[in-house]
Design a protein around this motif. Structure first.
Motif, PDB file in Angstrom:
ATOM      1  N   ASP B 243      30.645  48.496  32.761  1.00 43.98           N
ATOM      2  CA  ASP B 243      30.835  49.197  34.025  1.00 43.98           C
ATOM      3  C   ASP B 243      30.795  48.244  35.219  1.00 43.98           C
ATOM      4  O   ASP B 243      30.146  48.526  36.211  1.00 43.98           O
ATOM      5  N   TYR B 244      31.478  47.126  35.131  1.00 43.59           N
ATOM      6  CA  TYR B 244      31.499  46.201  36.259  1.00 43.59           C
ATOM      7  C   TYR B 244      32.523  46.645  37.299  1.00 43.59           C
ATOM      8  O   TYR B 244      33.710  46.731  37.010  1.00 43.59           O
ATOM      9  N   ASP B 245      32.037  46.942  38.478  1.00 46.34           N
ATOM     10  CA  ASP B 245      32.914  47.348  39.573  1.00 46.34           C
ATOM     11  C   ASP B 245      32.378  46.673  40.828  1.00 46.34           C
ATOM     12  O   ASP B 245      31.211  46.858  41.176  1.00 46.34           O
ATOM     13  N   VAL B 246      33.217  45.899  41.504  1.00 49.11           N
ATOM     14  CA  VAL B 246      32.741  45.144  42.671  1.00 49.11           C
ATOM     15  C   VAL B 246      32.232  46.093  43.747  1.00 49.11           C
ATOM     16  O   VAL B 246      31.295  45.786  44.473  1.00 49.11           O
ATOM     17  N   ARG B 247      32.834  47.277  43.824  1.00 50.01           N
ATOM     18  CA  ARG B 247      32.439  48.236  44.860  1.00 50.01           C
ATOM     19  C   ARG B 247      30.979  48.641  44.711  1.00 50.01           C
ATOM     20  O   ARG B 247      30.321  49.003  45.675  1.00 50.01           O
ATOM     21  N   VAL B 248      30.483  48.627  43.462  1.00 45.98           N
ATOM     22  CA  VAL B 248      29.112  49.027  43.203  1.00 45.98           C
ATOM     23  C   VAL B 248      28.197  47.806  43.112  1.00 45.98           C
ATOM     24  O   VAL B 248      27.088  47.804  43.622  1.00 45.98           O
ATOM     25  N   MET B 249      28.686  46.776  42.474  1.00 42.63           N
ATOM     26  CA  MET B 249      27.874  45.589  42.210  1.00 42.63           C
ATOM     27  C   MET B 249      27.572  44.834  43.498  1.00 42.63           C
ATOM     28  O   MET B 249      26.428  44.471  43.755  1.00 42.63           O
ATOM     29  N   SER B 250      28.582  44.543  44.295  1.00 38.08           N
ATOM     30  CA  SER B 250      28.333  43.909  45.593  1.00 38.08           C
ATOM     31  C   SER B 250      29.105  44.689  46.643  1.00 38.08           C
ATOM     32  O   SER B 250      30.213  44.338  46.993  1.00 38.08           O
ATOM     33  N   PRO B 251      28.516  45.802  47.108  1.00 33.98           N
ATOM     34  CA  PRO B 251      29.255  46.708  47.999  1.00 33.98           C
ATOM     35  C   PRO B 251      29.737  46.007  49.274  1.00 33.98           C
ATOM     36  O   PRO B 251      29.027  45.189  49.850  1.00 33.98           O
ATOM     37  N   TYR B 252      30.947  46.322  49.665  1.00 30.49           N
ATOM     38  CA  TYR B 252      31.520  45.785  50.891  1.00 30.49           C
ATOM     39  C   TYR B 252      32.070  46.987  51.642  1.00 30.49           C
ATOM     40  O   TYR B 252      32.217  48.062  51.063  1.00 30.49           O
ATOM     41  N   SER B 253      32.371  46.823  52.899  1.00 31.34           N
ATOM     42  CA  SER B 253      32.988  47.876  53.697  1.00 31.34           C
ATOM     43  C   SER B 253      32.286  49.230  53.520  1.00 31.34           C
ATOM     44  O   SER B 253      32.936  50.261  53.400  1.00 31.34           O
ATOM     45  N   SER B 254      30.947  49.221  53.484  1.00 35.00           N
ATOM     46  CA  SER B 254      30.140  50.449  53.402  1.00 35.00           C
ATOM     47  C   SER B 254      30.403  51.296  52.165  1.00 35.00           C
ATOM     48  O   SER B 254      30.256  52.516  52.215  1.00 35.00           O
ATOM     49  N   SER B 343      34.996  38.870  47.360  1.00 35.28           N
ATOM     50  CA  SER B 343      35.870  39.586  46.439  1.00 35.28           C
ATOM     51  C   SER B 343      35.837  41.072  46.723  1.00 35.28           C
ATOM     52  O   SER B 343      34.839  41.614  47.189  1.00 35.28           O
ATOM     53  N   VAL B 344      36.962  41.709  46.459  1.00 35.93           N
ATOM     54  CA  VAL B 344      37.055  43.159  46.565  1.00 35.93           C
ATOM     55  C   VAL B 344      37.535  43.692  45.216  1.00 35.93           C
ATOM     56  O   VAL B 344      38.055  42.942  44.395  1.00 35.93           O
ATOM     57  N   GLU B 345      37.336  44.975  45.022  1.00 38.43           N
ATOM     58  CA  GLU B 345      37.828  45.595  43.799  1.00 38.43           C
ATOM     59  C   GLU B 345      39.289  45.968  44.032  1.00 38.43           C
ATOM     60  O   GLU B 345      39.596  46.952  44.676  1.00 38.43           O
ATOM     61  N   GLY B 346      40.175  45.149  43.545  1.00 35.92           N
ATOM     62  CA  GLY B 346      41.598  45.427  43.687  1.00 35.92           C
ATOM     63  C   GLY B 346      42.040  46.458  42.665  1.00 35.92           C
ATOM     64  O   GLY B 346      41.239  46.936  41.867  1.00 35.92           O
ATOM     65  N   GLY B 347      43.323  46.792  42.677  1.00 34.28           N
ATOM     66  CA  GLY B 347      43.841  47.747  41.709  1.00 34.28           C
ATOM     67  C   GLY B 347      43.600  47.290  40.283  1.00 34.28           C
ATOM     68  O   GLY B 347      43.430  48.095  39.374  1.00 34.28           O
ATOM     69  N   ASN B 348      43.596  45.974  40.082  1.00 38.09           N
ATOM     70  CA  ASN B 348      43.463  45.435  38.730  1.00 38.09           C
ATOM     71  C   ASN B 348      42.139  44.760  38.482  1.00 38.09           C
ATOM     72  O   ASN B 348      41.976  44.129  37.444  1.00 38.09           O
ATOM     73  N   GLY B 349      41.224  44.809  39.429  1.00 39.11           N
ATOM     74  CA  GLY B 349      39.946  44.166  39.184  1.00 39.11           C
ATOM     75  C   GLY B 349      39.553  43.256  40.316  1.00 39.11           C
ATOM     76  O   GLY B 349      40.091  43.360  41.419  1.00 39.11           O
ATOM     77  N   GLU B 350      38.617  42.372  40.014  1.00 37.71           N
ATOM     78  CA  GLU B 350      38.030  41.566  41.070  1.00 37.71           C
ATOM     79  C   GLU B 350      39.068  40.629  41.690  1.00 37.71           C
ATOM     80  O   GLU B 350      39.493  39.657  41.084  1.00 37.71           O
ATOM     81  N   LEU B 351      39.464  40.962  42.910  1.00 39.66           N
ATOM     82  CA  LEU B 351      40.400  40.130  43.644  1.00 39.66           C
ATOM     83  C   LEU B 351      39.580  39.247  44.574  1.00 39.66           C
ATOM     84  O   LEU B 351      38.961  39.743  45.505  1.00 39.66           O
ATOM     85  N   GLY B 352      39.547  37.940  44.276  1.00 40.80           N
ATOM     86  CA  GLY B 352      38.647  37.065  45.010  1.00 40.80           C
ATOM     87  C   GLY B 352      39.397  36.100  45.908  1.00 40.80           C
ATOM     88  O   GLY B 352      40.541  35.729  45.641  1.00 40.80           O
ATOM     89  N   TYR B 353      38.750  35.719  46.987  1.00 42.14           N
ATOM     90  CA  TYR B 353      39.308  34.737  47.911  1.00 42.14           C
ATOM     91  C   TYR B 353      38.289  33.617  48.041  1.00 42.14           C
ATOM     92  O   TYR B 353      37.173  33.856  48.491  1.00 42.14           O
ATOM     93  N   TYR B 354      38.661  32.442  47.645  1.00 42.99           N
ATOM     94  CA  TYR B 354      37.781  31.291  47.822  1.00 42.99           C
ATOM     95  C   TYR B 354      38.364  30.475  48.958  1.00 42.99           C
ATOM     96  O   TYR B 354      39.467  29.934  48.852  1.00 42.99           O
ATOM     97  N   LEU B 355      37.657  30.435  50.073  1.00 42.88           N
ATOM     98  CA  LEU B 355      38.194  29.874  51.301  1.00 42.88           C
ATOM     99  C   LEU B 355      37.327  28.716  51.760  1.00 42.88           C
ATOM    100  O   LEU B 355      36.113  28.855  51.882  1.00 42.88           O
ATOM    101  N   VAL B 356      37.949  27.564  51.977  1.00 43.37           N
ATOM    102  CA  VAL B 356      37.232  26.424  52.528  1.00 43.37           C
ATOM    103  C   VAL B 356      37.831  26.139  53.893  1.00 43.37           C
ATOM    104  O   VAL B 356      39.042  25.977  54.027  1.00 43.37           O
ATOM    105  N   SER B 357      36.965  26.128  54.914  1.00 46.73           N
ATOM    106  CA  SER B 357      37.449  25.848  56.259  1.00 46.73           C
ATOM    107  C   SER B 357      36.828  24.543  56.734  1.00 46.73           C
ATOM    108  O   SER B 357      35.636  24.319  56.561  1.00 46.73           O
ATOM    109  N   ASP B 358      37.650  23.680  57.321  1.00 47.26           N
ATOM    110  CA  ASP B 358      37.105  22.439  57.886  1.00 47.26           C
ATOM    111  C   ASP B 358      37.082  22.524  59.406  1.00 47.26           C
ATOM    112  O   ASP B 358      36.977  21.518  60.089  1.00 47.26           O
ATOM    113  N   GLY B 359      37.203  23.724  59.940  1.00 43.84           N
ATOM    114  CA  GLY B 359      37.210  23.908  61.375  1.00 43.84           C
ATOM    115  C   GLY B 359      38.588  23.797  61.994  1.00 43.84           C
ATOM    116  O   GLY B 359      38.734  23.925  63.196  1.00 43.84           O
ATOM    117  N   GLY B 360      39.582  23.569  61.185  1.00 45.77           N
ATOM    118  CA  GLY B 360      40.944  23.438  61.699  1.00 45.77           C
ATOM    119  C   GLY B 360      41.612  24.788  61.880  1.00 45.77           C
ATOM    120  O   GLY B 360      41.023  25.833  61.613  1.00 45.77           O
TER     121      GLY B 360
END
Lengths: 163, 407
Positions: B243-254, B343-360
């Motif tokens: 029962d892994y669901d990002v919406r429940v496991m790490s809730p985002y957007s309330s 990450s958000v729970e996309g239609g197909n599962g955990e849709l993740g964004y790994y973002l590195v910013s150097d201030g640019g």
């Protein structure tokens, strides 16, 4: 009683000397590990319950002398709901890390993708070949030396904005 | 798999079933009407039975990660549209939330609820396409035509908030570019009122249909353990019983405010994947109803002038607004250095964004964790030993979307 990431790392740090654990501003645990120990660390973490490989990717920092490339692993512990980010720095002369395909079957394509875009070799990978790009491509396009646009163009220079 | 292994396997099969024992190579795709996208599979088949499969991917690779390294943050939203194009709003909003996490923006509750409504509508649209296509592949075209009509209504709702239907580019960093208007609320209420009855018709067409069940139960199964090994997520993982669901496991957007259940299956076969998606559509409807009922008052965007475009009237009359407008459009906003995974729970599962910013002005590195790309690896394992027609079913029930696969 759920444990913390620190507790899990503490448990395995006896066997591995290179782990440097830190917490970033966003609450994520980052651990730097050498390429000789990464396989062992991931194996132990998997035994401890980090049995979901969320993501595996690479990145390129040409300015970091001797540590130009990085392989980034995201692991997830379902029971305690913990995430950890593991990083391996690699020098451009020794671009090789052990493959973790035998620990996580899903790592197969993620490693192929990283190889395809950065040229990082994964030793003991069952089929390390290009995946998204064409087979006869002779460079690794996500490296920073390949600018996205034609470098001879002058009209798009950013000099007016101080960057 | 080597030739020897294939022959060995064929021999085993031939001893239990009467097939002529001759192995043929079959190219399924890259463009085959039954694969709903550009997928190539090189199959070794003995009669109709599949002995091994090898996928070729990358036919529509568009270098999104490289493109992102040259684009200011707000210009990356249209790129995310084209990942899983069946549920673009989830991708858009996921990206916005990643940037908000990086800059530490404080998002009003109303925005959270509006986002939940958009994302759940997208999930319904995504699951409707997937499930009705499973119907088509088993030979039931009727459900597909009826459900596409309903999907059109969801697209009409998208149109009210962003003007687009498929590649929505909905919202902005910090919220939405406009509030929900009267027409949207009316359309949404109509949808909530009329859709369940239509959906029930679709359910009665397939869910307990003997032919459909015979066709899908046991087709393309995967165990929970193997699914974990392959980093499955979303409905495909839940169909195996986890029962892994990002919406429940790490809730985002309330998401923690809403009352819904996470449906799970047991066998991880085509029927379970179908049923999990069916149930999730019902749960999504529940969430939308709750969000609409309890929609908080407040602003439809966060107060972050560095990222959120000022209203046009002000741009023409106020100096500050003009400056902010210029800076945002030119991508000259100050971004903190940092590294986030969201990450958000996309239609197909955990849709993740790994973002590195150097201030640019652009991300230094952006990696999309694309659920399709990761779970499509398991496809050969799931279809080896099954019939060709089951392989087609397995692919459509896994909901492999070419855009998300190749990025």
């Amino acid at each position: 009683m759920s444990k913390t990431v620190e507790a899990y790392i503490e448990e395995i740090s006896k066997d591995f000397s290179s782990i440097e654990l830190s917490v970033d501003n966003y609450g994520m645990h980052n651990a730097f590990i050498t390429k000789d120990e990464i396989y062992g660390v991931i194996e132990k973490l998997k035994e401890a319950g980090f049995n979901f490989l969320t993501d595996l990717t690479g990145s390129h920092y040409p300015e970091n002398e001797g540590q130009e490339f990085q392989v980034v692993y995201h692991l997830h512990h379902f029971y305690d709901n913990l995430r950890i980010r593991l990083k391996v720095n690699l020098s451009k002369d020794h671009l090789e890390v052990p493959s973790i395909t035998d620990l996580y079957a899903g790592a197969n394509w993620m490693e192929r993708e990283t190889f395809d875009f950065y040229g990082i070799q994964f030793s003991n990978h069952p089929n390390l070949s290009r995946i998204l790009n064409v087979d006869d491509m002779d460079y690794h396009p996500m490296r920073k030396e390949f600018a996205l646009e034609d470098e001879t163009r002058e009209d798009k220079e950013d000099k007016y904005f101080g960057r | 798999m080597s030739e020897v292994d294939i022959r060995k396997q064929a021999a085993v099969l031939a001893s239990t079933e009467t097939i002529d024992g001759e192995i043929a190579t079959l190219n399924l795709g890259p463009t085959h009407p039954a694969t709903h996208g550009i997928f190539q599979n090189i199959l070794q088949v003995d009669g109709e039975r599949i002995l091994s499969a090898e996928q070729t991917v990358g036919y529509i690779h568009r270098a999104f990660e490289k493109l992102s390294e040259r684009r200011p943050y707000n210009q990356i939203t249209p790129i995310t549209d084209r990942l899983n194009y069946c549920s673009s709003p989830i991708n858009n909003i996921g990206w916005h939330m990643t940037v908000e996490k990086l800059i530490g923006a404080d998002i009003p509750k109303r925005v959270d609820y509006m986002r939940v409504i958009m994302m759940e509508l997208a999930r319904i649209a995504d699951h409707l396409v997937c499930n009705s296509v499973i119907g088509v592949d088993t030979g039931a075209l009727t459900g597909f035509t009826y459900m596409f009509q309903e999907r059109e209504k969801i697209y009409d709702i998208y149109e009210e908030i962003c003007g687009a239907r498929l590649t929505t580019n909905v919202g902005r960093i910090g919220g939405f570019d406009r509030d929900f208007n009267e027409a949207l609320i009316t359309k949404l209420r109509d949808f909530l009122k009329e859709f369940p009855a239509k959906f029930d018709e679709f359910c009665s067409l397939l869910e307990r249909n003997r032919i459909f069940m015979d066709r899908t139960i046991g087709a393309g199964p995967i165990s929970a353990e193997r699914a974990m090994q392959y980093s499955f997520a979303g409905p495909n993982l839940r169909a195996t019983g986890l029962d892994y669901d990002v919406r429940v496991m790490s809730p985002y957007s309330s998401y923690e405010d809403f009352d819904f259940i996470v449906p799970v299956g047991t066998e991880g076969d085509t029927y379970d994947r179908f049923m999990v998606r069916q149930q999730e559509i019902r749960e999504s409807l529940k969430i939308i109803e709750q969000a609409l009922e309890n929609m908080p008052e407040g602003n439809y965007h966060a107060d972050i002038p560095d990222f959120y475009l000022p209203p046009k009237e002000e741009v023409y009359s106020s100096m500050e607004a003009l400056i902010y407008h210029f800076k945002i459009v030119m991508g000259e906003t100050p971004i903190p250095k940092g590294e986030v995974y969201f990450s958000v729970e996309g239609g197909n599962g955990e849709l993740g964004y790994y973002l590195v910013s150097d201030g640019g002005r652009t991300p230094y590195r952006l990696h999309f964790r694309r659920p399709c790309f990761i779970y499509y690896q398991a496809y050969p394992e799931m279809i080896t030993g099954s019939l060709l027609s089951d392989a087609i079913l397995t692919m459509s029930s896994m909901n492999v979307i070419a855009g998300e696969l190749d990025a």
